[in-house]
Design an enzyme around this catalytic site. Structure first.
Site, PDB file in Angstrom:
ATOM      1  N   LYS A  43       0.750  -1.431   0.132  1.00 59.23           N
ATOM      2  CA  LYS A  43      -0.075   0.350  -0.187  1.00 59.23           C
ATOM      3  C   LYS A  43       0.808   1.651  -0.155  1.00 59.23           C
ATOM      4  O   LYS A  43       0.565   2.018  -0.553  1.00 59.23           O
ATOM      5  CB  LYS A  43      -1.314  -0.015   1.291  1.00 59.23           C
ATOM      6  CG  LYS A  43      -1.525  -0.937   1.201  1.00 59.23           C
ATOM      7  CD  LYS A  43      -2.776  -0.830   2.522  1.00 59.23           C
ATOM      8  CE  LYS A  43      -1.606  -0.834   3.862  1.00 59.23           C
ATOM      9  NZ  LYS A  43      -1.287  -2.483   4.360  1.00 59.23           N
ATOM     10  N   ARG A  88      -9.821   1.336   8.574  1.00 56.35           N
ATOM     11  CA  ARG A  88      -9.790  -0.436   8.136  1.00 56.35           C
ATOM     12  C   ARG A  88     -10.576  -1.043   9.462  1.00 56.35           C
ATOM     13  O   ARG A  88      -9.961  -2.111  10.094  1.00 56.35           O
ATOM     14  CB  ARG A  88      -8.066  -0.710   8.924  1.00 56.35           C
ATOM     15  CG  ARG A  88      -7.124   0.130   9.693  1.00 56.35           C
ATOM     16  CD  ARG A  88      -6.314  -0.765   8.464  1.00 56.35           C
ATOM     17  NE  ARG A  88      -5.294  -1.129   9.989  1.00 56.35           N
ATOM     18  CZ  ARG A  88      -3.876  -0.601   9.006  1.00 56.35           C
ATOM     19  NH1 ARG A  88      -3.479   0.119   8.300  1.00 56.35           N
ATOM     20  NH2 ARG A  88      -2.754  -0.313   9.747  1.00 56.35           N
ATOM     21  N   ARG A 119      11.019  -1.500  11.510  1.00 57.94           N
ATOM     22  CA  ARG A 119       9.820  -0.510  12.444  1.00 57.94           C
ATOM     23  C   ARG A 119       9.703  -1.749  13.239  1.00 57.94           C
ATOM     24  O   ARG A 119       9.826  -3.112  13.405  1.00 57.94           O
ATOM     25  CB  ARG A 119       9.049  -0.533  11.137  1.00 57.94           C
ATOM     26  CG  ARG A 119       8.235   0.223  10.327  1.00 57.94           C
ATOM     27  CD  ARG A 119       7.681   0.261   9.650  1.00 57.94           C
ATOM     28  NE  ARG A 119       5.854   0.147  10.280  1.00 57.94           N
ATOM     29  CZ  ARG A 119       5.159  -0.474   9.628  1.00 57.94           C
ATOM     30  NH1 ARG A 119       4.779   0.010   8.174  1.00 57.94           N
ATOM     31  NH2 ARG A 119       3.859  -1.461  10.018  1.00 57.94           N
ATOM     32  N   ARG A 128      -0.584  -7.893  13.704  1.00 55.94           N
ATOM     33  CA  ARG A 128      -0.420  -7.447  13.320  1.00 55.94           C
ATOM     34  C   ARG A 128      -1.861  -8.204  11.583  1.00 55.94           C
ATOM     35  O   ARG A 128      -3.467  -7.539  11.197  1.00 55.94           O
ATOM     36  CB  ARG A 128       0.296  -7.020  11.910  1.00 55.94           C
ATOM     37  CG  ARG A 128       0.595  -5.983  12.646  1.00 55.94           C
ATOM     38  CD  ARG A 128       1.926  -5.810  11.877  1.00 55.94           C
ATOM     39  NE  ARG A 128       2.057  -5.291  11.265  1.00 55.94           N
ATOM     40  CZ  ARG A 128       3.393  -4.501  10.277  1.00 55.94           C
ATOM     41  NH1 ARG A 128       4.219  -5.111  11.244  1.00 55.94           N
ATOM     42  NH2 ARG A 128       2.841  -4.643   9.008  1.00 55.94           N
TER      43      ARG A 128
HETATM   44  P1  AP5 Z   1       4.899  -1.602   2.113  1.00 58.50           P
HETATM   45  O1  AP5 Z   1       4.469  -0.671   0.912  1.00 58.50           O
HETATM   46  O2  AP5 Z   1       5.842  -0.948   3.141  1.00 58.50           O
HETATM   47  O3  AP5 Z   1       3.399  -2.133   2.967  1.00 58.50           O
HETATM   48  P2  AP5 Z   1       2.172  -1.579   3.301  1.00 58.50           P
HETATM   49  O4  AP5 Z   1       1.395  -2.435   2.529  1.00 58.50           O
HETATM   50  O5  AP5 Z   1       2.048  -0.574   3.506  1.00 58.50           O
HETATM   51  O6  AP5 Z   1       2.155  -2.889   4.818  1.00 58.50           O
HETATM   52  P3  AP5 Z   1       2.732  -1.566   6.232  1.00 58.50           P
HETATM   53  O7  AP5 Z   1       2.775  -3.271   7.174  1.00 58.50           O
HETATM   54  O8  AP5 Z   1       2.651  -0.009   6.627  1.00 58.50           O
HETATM   55  O9  AP5 Z   1       0.610  -2.342   6.492  1.00 58.50           O
HETATM   56  P4  AP5 Z   1       0.317  -2.048   7.994  1.00 58.50           P
HETATM   57  O10 AP5 Z   1      -1.329  -1.543   6.943  1.00 58.50           O
HETATM   58  O11 AP5 Z   1       0.591  -2.905   8.886  1.00 58.50           O
HETATM   59  O12 AP5 Z   1       1.135  -0.765   8.530  1.00 58.50           O
HETATM   60  P5  AP5 Z   1       0.803   0.797   9.099  1.00 58.50           P
HETATM   61  O13 AP5 Z   1       2.083   1.738   8.610  1.00 58.50           O
HETATM   62  O14 AP5 Z   1      -0.640   0.895   8.019  1.00 58.50           O
HETATM   63  O15 AP5 Z   1       5.959  -3.173   1.521  1.00 58.50           O
HETATM   64  C1  AP5 Z   1       6.234  -3.623   2.120  1.00 58.50           C
HETATM   65  C2  AP5 Z   1       7.024  -4.157   2.185  1.00 58.50           C
HETATM   66  O16 AP5 Z   1       7.577  -4.799   0.782  1.00 58.50           O
HETATM   67  C3  AP5 Z   1       8.570  -3.095   1.804  1.00 58.50           C
HETATM   68  O17 AP5 Z   1      10.015  -3.327   1.558  1.00 58.50           O
HETATM   69  C4  AP5 Z   1       8.329  -2.720   0.637  1.00 58.50           C
HETATM   70  O18 AP5 Z   1       9.663  -2.939  -0.399  1.00 58.50           O
HETATM   71  C5  AP5 Z   1       8.125  -4.678   0.044  1.00 58.50           C
HETATM   72  N1  AP5 Z   1       7.465  -4.697  -1.341  1.00 58.50           N
HETATM   73  C6  AP5 Z   1       6.302  -3.347  -1.857  1.00 58.50           C
HETATM   74  N2  AP5 Z   1       5.559  -4.479  -3.068  1.00 58.50           N
HETATM   75  C7  AP5 Z   1       6.488  -5.430  -3.239  1.00 58.50           C
HETATM   76  C8  AP5 Z   1       6.320  -6.308  -4.603  1.00 58.50           C
HETATM   77  N3  AP5 Z   1       5.700  -6.201  -5.096  1.00 58.50           N
HETATM   78  N4  AP5 Z   1       6.996  -7.354  -4.574  1.00 58.50           N
HETATM   79  C9  AP5 Z   1       8.268  -7.302  -3.269  1.00 58.50           C
HETATM   80  N5  AP5 Z   1       8.119  -6.429  -2.657  1.00 58.50           N
HETATM   81  C10 AP5 Z   1       7.388  -5.382  -2.667  1.00 58.50           C
HETATM   82  O19 AP5 Z   1       0.382   0.564  10.596  1.00 58.50           O
HETATM   83  C11 AP5 Z   1       0.356   0.636  11.421  1.00 58.50           C
HETATM   84  C12 AP5 Z   1      -0.011   0.479  12.711  1.00 58.50           C
HETATM   85  O20 AP5 Z   1      -0.440   1.614  12.726  1.00 58.50           O
HETATM   86  C13 AP5 Z   1      -1.180  -0.321  12.683  1.00 58.50           C
HETATM   87  O21 AP5 Z   1      -0.465  -1.656  13.419  1.00 58.50           O
HETATM   88  C14 AP5 Z   1      -1.589   0.220  13.771  1.00 58.50           C
HETATM   89  O22 AP5 Z   1      -1.784  -0.127  14.974  1.00 58.50           O
HETATM   90  C15 AP5 Z   1      -1.371   1.948  13.254  1.00 58.50           C
HETATM   91  N6  AP5 Z   1      -2.995   2.322  12.999  1.00 58.50           N
HETATM   92  C16 AP5 Z   1      -2.682   2.459  11.240  1.00 58.50           C
HETATM   93  N7  AP5 Z   1      -3.759   2.802  10.512  1.00 58.50           N
HETATM   94  C17 AP5 Z   1      -4.363   2.409  11.749  1.00 58.50           C
HETATM   95  C18 AP5 Z   1      -6.071   2.159  11.875  1.00 58.50           C
HETATM   96  N8  AP5 Z   1      -6.269   2.895  10.172  1.00 58.50           N
HETATM   97  N9  AP5 Z   1      -7.086   2.504  12.509  1.00 58.50           N
HETATM   98  C19 AP5 Z   1      -6.302   1.722  13.946  1.00 58.50           C
HETATM   99  N10 AP5 Z   1      -4.571   1.473  13.745  1.00 58.50           N
HETATM  100  C20 AP5 Z   1      -4.087   1.650  12.805  1.00 58.50           C
HETATM  101 MG    MG Z   2       2.262   1.456   4.906  1.00 61.02          MG
END
Ligand code: AP5
Ligand code: MG
Ligand code: ZN
Length: 219
Positions: free
Chosen positions: A13, A88, A160, A171
């Site tokens: 994402k 989410r 992270r 997660r």
């Molecule tokens: P990346 O693009 O970083 O993945 P992502 O989908 O953004 O994954 P996240 O881990 O950021 O999602 P998340 O939902 O767990 O975390 P968030 O920060 O939103 O890609 C991942 C890796 O893969 C990278 O190294 C990239 O290079 C690689 N990659 C990407 N595409 C690829 C491909 N096609 N092929 C190979 N490699 C690839 O949330 C974190 C925390 O915040 C949550 O746990 C929660 O505590 C809180 N939080 C955030 N939003 C909310 C909400 N709305 N409600 C409640 N709590 C929330």
């Molecule tokens: Mg992310």
């Protein structure tokens, strides 16, 4: 253009949203990034959110909805936005509907980046981020030119705290609260599924085709 990214942790994402931001000039609004910045600065919001992020659990809806409500009122969001990691839960999705209705800025599409769970652990444990500009790398799939340094700004790369096998398991369990959003947006005719298991560039090509189609329709 109002776009939202949906998908499992590690689906890509953030990686894809930052490209959309660069190409289409709309702000990339990531609730995860906002929480991490607040934690780093130890603001009251950061102190409240910290234990949730560190354990991999979702931050309570009320707090999360509040920060998005404020963010959408900032001037740059008048151009449109790409939402990453919000909503989410169903209550968050309903709250977003209300906010966008009030702003007369309906969602144009929800990009659902689809991947099998099996690929996620390797993606997340190999992820590295720039401390200064937030750029995302992967040790194997998207390595920086120089180990440990950001290509864009030469900042230091870090991992992270929730990118460990144990936190990833939490997660993925928490994602059960997000899964109903697939049907929610499907029913509203907004869902566009994208194959997230291709190379990063190919995923983006698919997304770009969809967004360009949207833009040409609205012209
Ligand atoms: P990346 O693009 O970083 O993945 P992502 O989908 O953004 O994954 P996240 O881990 O950021 O999602 P998340 O939902 O767990 O975390 P968030 O920060 O939103 O890609 C991942 C890796 O893969 C990278 O190294 C990239 O290079 C690689 N990659 C990407 N595409 C690829 C491909 N096609 N092929 C190979 N490699 C690839 O949330 C974190 C925390 O915040 C949550 O746990 C929660 O505590 C809180 N939080 C955030 N939003 C909310 C909400 N709305 N409600 C409640 N709590 C929330
Ligand atoms: Mg992310
Ligand atoms: Zn950087």
């Amino acid at each position: 253009m109002q776009v939202m990214m949906l998908g499992l942790p590690g689906a890509g994402k953030g990686t894809q949203a930052s490209r959309i931001h660069a190409d289409y000039g709309i702000p990339h609004i990531s609730t995860g990034d906002m929480f991490r910045a607040a934690i780093a600065a130890q603001t009251p919001l950061g102190r409240e959110a910290q234990s949730y992020l560190e354990s991999g659990r979702l931050v309570p809806d009320e707090l999360t909805i509040g920060i998005v409500r404020e963010r959408l009122l900032e001037p740059d969001a008048a151009l449109g936005f790409v939402l990453d990691g919000f909503p989410r839960t169903l209550p968050q999705a309903q709250a977003l509907d209300g906010m966008l209705k009030a702003l007369a800025k309906p969602l144009d599409c929800v990009l659902y980046i689809h991947v099998q769970e099996e690929v996620l652990l390797a993606r997340l444990t190999g992820r590295r981020l720039c401390k200064s500009c937030g750029a995302t790398y992967h040790l194997v799939f998207q390595p920086p030119l120089r180990a440990g340094r950001c290509d864009v700004c030469d900042g230091e790369l870090y991992q992270r705290t929730d990118d460990t096998a144990e936190k990833v398991a939490t997660r993925l369990q928490q994602y059960a609260q997000t899964e109903p959003l697939v049907d929610y947006y499907q029913e509203r005719g907004l869902l566009r599924q994208v194959d997230g298991e291709q190379e990063i560039d190919s995923v983006y090509d698919e997304i770009k085709r969809e967004l360009d189609r949207l833009q040409s329709r609205s012209r």
